[in-house]
Design an enzyme around this catalytic site. Structure first.
Site: not given
Lengths: 336, 336
Positions: B314, B272, B283
């Site tokens: 991702k 993060y 997210h």
């Protein structure tokens, strides 16, 4: 209420037996109306505030002691949170613990019933798991942050009705594949060997080295140097892995299952159990990885494989190749 | 039209130059209005039927010769099918080939322009790829069945604004983690270290060993035996992998990025970049795997990681830990 500790077993009196065992499935009734608790059960009762202490120890002290693995505690707590009663398996309470740590009873059932919902083996994310220990239990992996992932394991029957025999044909061995310039239509269309060299013109069919080695071995494919030349080419780049993959490929074909490359899914193969024709191809059912017998899993690799397989609606299967043959293991996500 | 072959180079006359180079970007103009073609270009022209032969060889003979790798041919054909002009890079035609096999021009552009859309490195599924070769090129992996997967690679700047410093606190070292029974609220809420021991009661915070080792190393966490005891516990199960993960964890925290376990995604960490508070968590952007410097990829493992990362929105990032520091590599799916 307090309990006492002696020789790694926690003991409590008659009131505990009524309150914890009879109504909630904790512990094991022993002589004189007393109750024996495993340390993990006592820890959970301390956590709930139902027990005040175990020989003066609270939850923190019990977790700091060598009596209890915190990983076991997290899984026990999670199963209880999900509404299950469960018993530590490595005790005289459970016949045939089968390499598992907890026996989980169906919801609404408990240790006084015979039914078992899951046999759970607990590991930390950082431990390895021998493949031989799996197949009859579910794996609970506790990650670094104490999140728990459950995996069901079983020994699948990998069989199908796909066709393996086709008319003979010739092929050219290139660096990394074999091309059949004029094969029988059945090769690709019916038995799903190879891929067209050109999508627009399905005449020439290219075979992977593992397909070619199998077909040359069964006498179907004629190629310069025969199967040996193909196998040598495969080993030159992949080493033993090629032999392992070929052994699994052969077994799958013998069992009526058509394997194709699993590359896009990070696997050795994806498999089709019931190919009638390529024009009417169904969804592939399994992703297969070939390992040596004696393989030891990293839980993280299992998590990756199973998550990906689940995402593409396939089942992750492992083939372990040993001197005695091939053993299978299927692993799927489980939400208890 | 026919062409001739000499010293591995295919040559054709003036008409070929007009028809193949001027209008379609094949080959390289040379003296006297002639055209030189790389074998892969000649193979594609043979495949299209635009060339009739190269010294009497057709496509089949050229593929069977040592002049041409069929994997290169498949990628060249695929790029052409997608509407790109491209040139073989390992020739005098391309300045600075940068370890790549093909230079791909933007759609509508060709070898007579300066623009480059992709630098493509070609490998077979069965070959390995040193990580050091990646970062400035796209990888085209040709699988056993000649399907092609493209991966863009680059060297990302992994930085963020997440908070790393928090007030000091005490912790108990358990077998596989550290529990802080009375930590400052910032530890978890603001800086996202650890997880509550109990979701309902966020008082006690458990730290993973890698979090605890970092915090003990910075003097924030007081634990019996200090950072050394935590690191020793980590190494006992994971060996060198623990040191590698800790090095990457430290770097990420120093750069303002909050790493958490990537277990559920089969990675070392998810990260993060801009945590303001856990209550308002965004997210996670990256999945990170830590490797030693000098790591060599199996294309299949790359495919697995990148597919999974893509599926959860991702980016897959690799950290290579060496004596000189940490190098980063990001890999993403590419559809040219």
């Amino acid at each position: 209420m307090d309990a006492t500790l002696s020789d790694g077993v926690v003991r409590a009196g008659k009131q505990a037996r009524e309150q914890f065992y009879d109504s909630s499935g904790y512990g094991r009734p022993v002589d004189a109306g007393k109750l024996e608790l495993a340390p993990v059960e006592a820890a959970h009762l301390l956590y709930r505030g139902d027990l005040d202490g175990v020989d003066g120890m609270g939850l923190r002290e019990l977790l700091n002691s060598a009596l209890l693995s915190e990983v076991d505690f997290f899984v026990y707590k999670d199963l209880r949170d999900r509404g299950f009663y469960c018993s530590p398996a490595r005790s005289e309470r459970v016949a045939d613990p089968d390499g598992c740590d907890f026996v989980v009873y169906p919801r609404g059932k408990g240790p006084w019933d015979d039914a078992v919902a899951h046999r759970i083996r607990v590991v930390s994310e950082r431990e390895t798991v021998p493949a031989a220990d799996l197949g009859a239990c579910a794996l609970a992996v506790v990650d670094e942050e104490s999140e728990i992932s459950y995996f069901e394991t079983h020994r699948p029957d990998v069989t199908g009705t796909s066709r393996s025999s086709v008319p003979e044909t010739d092929g050219d061995l290139l660096a990394d594949r074999v091309v059949c310039w004029d094969p029988p239509a059945e090769l690709y269309e019916a038995a799903f060997y190879g891929q067209p060299l050109d999508e627009q013109d399905a005449q020439a069919i290219q075979l992977s080295l593992v397909e070619a080695a199998y077909l040359a071995g069964t006498g179907t494919l004629h190629v310069e140097g025969d199967a040996d030349a193909v196998i040598e080419r495969g080993r030159a780049v992949e080493g033993d892995r090629f032999d392992r993959r070929l052994a699994v490929y052969e077994r799958l074909r013998e069992q009526g299952v058509a394997p194709k490359t699993g590359f896009k899914f990070g696997a050795d193969f994806r498999t089709y159990a019931d190919v009638e024709s390529v024009a009417d191809l169904g969804h592939s059912e399994l992703l297969v990885r070939a390992f040596d017998a004696g393989h030891v899993f990293e839980p993280r690799d299992l998590a990756l494989d199973v998550r990906l397989a689940h995402g593409v609606r396939k089942t992750m299967a492992y083939a372990f190749v040993g001197d005695e043959g091939i053993d299978w293991l299927a692993v799927e996500r489980l939400t208890p």
